[in-house]
Structure formats: C-alpha cells, structure tokens
Scaffold this motif. Sequence first.
Motif, mmCIF file in Angstrom:
data_model
loop_
_atom_site.group_PDB
_atom_site.id
_atom_site.type_symbol
_atom_site.label_atom_id
_atom_site.label_comp_id
_atom_site.label_asym_id
_atom_site.label_seq_id
_atom_site.Cartn_x
_atom_site.Cartn_y
_atom_site.Cartn_z
ATOM 1 N N LEU A 175 0.884 -1.208 0.024
ATOM 2 C CA LEU A 175 0.002 0.037 -0.061
ATOM 3 C C LEU A 175 0.898 1.159 0.163
ATOM 4 O O LEU A 175 0.734 2.171 -0.617
ATOM 5 N N ALA A 176 1.852 1.222 1.016
ATOM 6 C CA ALA A 176 2.739 2.310 0.815
ATOM 7 C C ALA A 176 3.433 2.691 -0.391
ATOM 8 O O ALA A 176 3.613 3.842 -1.009
ATOM 9 N N LEU A 177 3.858 1.620 -1.209
ATOM 10 C CA LEU A 177 4.408 1.567 -2.476
ATOM 11 C C LEU A 177 3.342 2.411 -3.609
ATOM 12 O O LEU A 177 3.722 3.250 -4.105
ATOM 13 N N ALA A 178 2.165 1.596 -3.490
ATOM 14 C CA ALA A 178 0.962 2.161 -4.474
ATOM 15 C C ALA A 178 0.713 3.543 -4.176
ATOM 16 O O ALA A 178 0.647 4.332 -4.926
ATOM 17 N N LEU A 179 0.747 4.105 -2.792
ATOM 18 C CA LEU A 179 0.436 5.356 -2.521
ATOM 19 C C LEU A 179 1.473 6.529 -3.120
ATOM 20 O O LEU A 179 1.098 7.547 -3.378
ATOM 21 N N THR A 180 2.752 5.770 -2.768
ATOM 22 C CA THR A 180 4.070 6.749 -3.384
ATOM 23 C C THR A 180 3.870 6.911 -4.858
ATOM 24 O O THR A 180 4.010 8.373 -5.321
ATOM 25 N N VAL A 181 3.443 6.013 -5.697
ATOM 26 C CA VAL A 181 3.053 6.193 -7.175
ATOM 27 C C VAL A 181 1.905 7.164 -7.421
ATOM 28 O O VAL A 181 1.874 7.701 -8.287
ATOM 29 N N LEU A 182 0.769 6.880 -6.637
ATOM 30 C CA LEU A 182 -0.200 7.736 -6.659
ATOM 31 C C LEU A 182 0.135 9.247 -6.426
ATOM 32 O O LEU A 182 -0.455 9.985 -7.279
ATOM 33 N N TRP A 183 0.497 9.379 -5.564
ATOM 34 C CA TRP A 183 0.783 10.731 -4.894
ATOM 35 C C TRP A 183 2.265 11.261 -5.891
ATOM 36 O O TRP A 183 2.380 12.657 -5.927
ATOM 37 N N ARG A 184 3.065 10.735 -6.249
ATOM 38 C CA ARG A 184 4.065 10.653 -7.295
ATOM 39 C C ARG A 184 5.232 11.936 -6.341
ATOM 40 O O ARG A 184 5.819 12.480 -6.755
ATOM 41 N N ARG A 185 5.174 11.524 -5.329
ATOM 42 C CA ARG A 185 5.937 12.089 -4.199
ATOM 43 C C ARG A 185 6.431 11.204 -2.958
ATOM 44 O O ARG A 185 5.580 10.255 -2.627
ATOM 45 N N PRO A 186 7.389 11.468 -2.249
ATOM 46 C CA PRO A 186 7.604 10.444 -1.304
ATOM 47 C C PRO A 186 6.630 10.655 -0.095
ATOM 48 O O PRO A 186 6.093 11.858 0.120
ATOM 49 N N LEU A 187 6.161 9.663 0.619
ATOM 50 C CA LEU A 187 4.950 9.985 1.422
ATOM 51 C C LEU A 187 5.206 10.693 2.722
ATOM 52 O O LEU A 187 4.393 11.362 3.236
ATOM 53 N N ASP A 188 6.449 10.905 3.082
ATOM 54 C CA ASP A 188 6.923 11.922 4.099
ATOM 55 C C ASP A 188 6.718 12.806 3.727
ATOM 56 O O ASP A 188 6.219 13.826 4.571
ATOM 57 N N GLU A 189 7.037 13.480 2.648
ATOM 58 C CA GLU A 189 6.679 14.747 2.268
ATOM 59 C C GLU A 189 5.265 15.052 1.962
ATOM 60 O O GLU A 189 4.669 15.988 2.280
ATOM 61 N N VAL A 190 4.513 14.072 1.513
ATOM 62 C CA VAL A 190 3.031 14.218 1.619
ATOM 63 C C VAL A 190 2.301 14.365 3.077
ATOM 64 O O VAL A 190 1.437 15.323 3.091
ATOM 65 N N ALA A 191 2.813 13.707 3.975
ATOM 66 C CA ALA A 191 2.478 13.869 5.272
ATOM 67 C C ALA A 191 2.599 15.192 5.807
ATOM 68 O O ALA A 191 1.806 15.494 6.585
ATOM 69 N N ARG A 192 3.828 15.556 5.605
ATOM 70 C CA ARG A 192 4.187 16.767 6.007
ATOM 71 C C ARG A 192 3.439 18.119 5.600
ATOM 72 O O ARG A 192 2.673 18.582 6.414
ATOM 73 N N THR A 193 3.275 17.940 4.232
ATOM 74 C CA THR A 193 2.448 19.158 3.660
ATOM 75 C C THR A 193 0.860 19.044 4.096
ATOM 76 O O THR A 193 0.196 20.030 4.276
ATOM 77 N N GLU A 194 0.391 17.744 3.768
ATOM 78 C CA GLU A 194 -1.145 17.449 3.903
ATOM 79 C C GLU A 194 -1.634 17.219 5.192
ATOM 80 O O GLU A 194 -2.802 17.280 5.357
ATOM 81 N N LEU A 195 -0.776 16.837 6.222
ATOM 82 C CA LEU A 195 -1.206 16.374 7.342
ATOM 83 C C LEU A 195 -0.512 16.941 8.543
ATOM 84 O O LEU A 195 -1.329 17.853 9.238
ATOM 85 N N PHE A 196 0.622 16.738 8.836
ATOM 86 C CA PHE A 196 1.357 17.199 10.053
ATOM 87 C C PHE A 196 1.583 18.755 10.062
ATOM 88 O O PHE A 196 1.325 19.072 11.074
ATOM 89 N N ASP A 197 2.160 19.470 9.063
ATOM 90 C CA ASP A 197 2.055 20.949 9.094
ATOM 91 C C ASP A 197 0.873 21.438 9.251
ATOM 92 O O ASP A 197 0.614 22.399 10.278
ATOM 93 N N PRO A 198 -0.343 21.179 8.611
ATOM 94 C CA PRO A 198 -1.574 21.717 8.952
ATOM 95 C C PRO A 198 -2.224 21.486 10.570
ATOM 96 O O PRO A 198 -2.931 22.300 10.945
ATOM 97 N N LEU A 199 -1.843 20.489 11.152
ATOM 98 C CA LEU A 199 -1.944 20.029 12.318
ATOM 99 C C LEU A 199 -1.086 20.890 13.488
ATOM 100 O O LEU A 199 -1.509 20.756 14.625
ATOM 101 N N GLY A 200 -0.185 21.530 12.974
ATOM 102 C CA GLY A 200 0.696 22.070 13.930
ATOM 103 C C GLY A 200 1.645 21.198 14.561
ATOM 104 O O GLY A 200 2.097 21.518 15.523
ATOM 105 N N ALA A 201 1.957 20.029 14.038
ATOM 106 C CA ALA A 201 3.006 19.130 14.315
ATOM 107 C C ALA A 201 4.722 19.849 14.562
ATOM 108 O O ALA A 201 4.592 20.821 13.990
#
Length: 345
Positions: A175-201
């Motif tokens: 699933l992590a592999l498939a999501l990386t290809v889907l987003w076309r970005r590393p998932l840690d970068e996606v998590a940062r911009t779409e989830l953790f930065d907006p949460l104020g982590a």
Amino acid sequence: MGSGRDSADLEAILGAVVRAERRSTPGIEDMAAFHAAQVGDLSHRDVVGPLLPGGGASGLVSCRGTILAEWGDVDRPEMCFSVTKTVLSALAGVAFDRGLLPDVHAPVETTVDVPVRLGPELTWQHLLQQTSGWAGELWGKPADVDAQSLRDGGSAAYAEPGAEWAYNDVRVNLLALALTVLWRRPLDEVARTELFDPLGASTTWSWHGYRDSVVTVDGVELPVVSGGAHWGGGLWISTADLLSLGELFLARGSWHGTRLLSAEWIDASWWPCSANPDYGYLWWLNDRQRVFDAAPSSGRCARGCGNRHLVWVDPSRDLVVVSRWSDSVELLVRDISTAIPASPA
C-alpha cells in the motif's frame, strides 16, 4: 455537561496514569535486541530499516479539547510500529478527498503502475482492510514469511482478495508503494504538507523505509516508507504529535475550521470490514469489545508493538488517549474510560 476537567474523575485518571508509568516496557533502550525478540519469522529476521532506542513510558489524555493528564517525555519521537499503518490510511483519505483516488473499489493496477504483479481483482479497499491476500515479495521480504498473519488467525499464503483478513506488514508496504506512485511524491513529504504541518505538529518526526525501498516515478527515484516496523523503519513521532492526529479523527477531519479529511473518509475508516468486524481502514474497532474487552465499544484505535503504542479515540466521551511504551495498556484505557462519563446519546 461541563468541561472534560469538570466532569471527569481526575483522581481516578491520575491513579491510572501512575500505574501506566510503572508498567513501562523493559529493554527498549537496546532496540536491536528488543526488536529481534518481537520478530517471529526465522528465515527473514534481518532488519533492513533503521531502529530508534525507546525513551520510556509517556502519554497524554485529552477530553473535550482539554489535557487532563500527561506523563513522561511527550515531545520525544518514538518508533510507532503499526500505528504507522493508520497514518497511511489517512494519506489514502487525503488522496480520496483530492480526487486522486476516486474509487477505493477500483483495482490498484488500473490506477497506478507499480513494479510488482497485483492481479485485476486486488483493490485499494483490500489493501486498506488487510484483505488483499497478496503473496508477492517486496524489498526482499515475501508476504508468506510474515508470522503476524499466522499468529492472528490469517494465512500468509495467497488468498482470494477480500476472502480473508490477515495482518501483514509486507502487504501494508505494498500500500505504501502504491500510494507513493499515486501521489508521485515521497509519502513523508505528503504527510508533512497535507497532514502534520496543518495540524501544527513539531518538526521532530520522521518516516523511514528500508535500505532498498525505492520506486522510479517520472524518471525520478523516490524513497518508499514502510507501513510498520516489522523489519525496522516506519514513522517516528512524539506522543504530543500523535495526540493531534487522534483529535483530528475525533473532530471528524476538521482542524480549527480547516478540513483536512472528509467525514466520509472517517466513516469509511471506522466501518467494520466484512472479513474482520474488528477492523476498518487500518484502524481497530472495539464495537464487539474484542480489541479491549473491558473498554467501551465506542472506542477506535491505532496500535502497534503489542499495544505498547496506542492512539485511542472514543467519540462518545470526546476522549483521546495516547500511550507509548507501557505494558497492559488495556488497563489504562479501561480505568480512564470509567473515570469519564459518556455523553448522552
């Protein structure tokens, strides 16, 4: 009803917290030795991702937006083990909300081009519910050596997609592999911009894969994070940052007026899987009280390393409990839930 602090039995909560601190998991300062003892498959025990020494028991209790209890170093990043899976689910949810993943029932191989054979029947929902039955190999780890699948009553061998539930890190890594290809970005970068930065982590969290877990997308080699820590890696994050994630799900995807996840995705994540009613989209559901028999049936949780890492969310109490490196955590959840009355239906 008043605030969480006014309505809760704070003395009982404090007692539960003190007992949880005393049950701190031993041996975690030597993570290599501790980790080796957790891995059951003898043929593929070699660790291929980084490890982080544990820092001792920590936790937070939040009710109706008020912190009722805190213990240990809540700002220290810790390995998450299988709590990482729930973050993968959240990133799939963001993709769903953005239209990148319009149909979870669609075959994965018709949505993305991954460098492994999947078969036309395997859907995104199968991966999210751990019912894919996939029997391939990723990063040198075959699905059929994952002893978790056998221990939890499933099969590590091939099963028809949707027919059987099995807890399997190799399939979650798919699933992590498939999501990386889907987003076309590393998932840690996606998590940062779409989830953790907006949460104020904080900026202290990190997400790791294996030494050779990469995929080429648009001619660029991208790292692929792991969805757990069966062979090392996974999400390393603080207790305080995990609390924000739990509160996001408690708030049905809305964070201080900004929607980060749709309520539709939250509902889907907490809908029982037909092959395992105690499981949703990489979330554990206590509806039948088989996750924690003494805890309320209204609870949902992300958990890892034999419950030593836990994010417990109980909408009926407006409650989030995060516990790290404490053994017998079900006692903590039971006692805190007893001390906080449920809201009227």
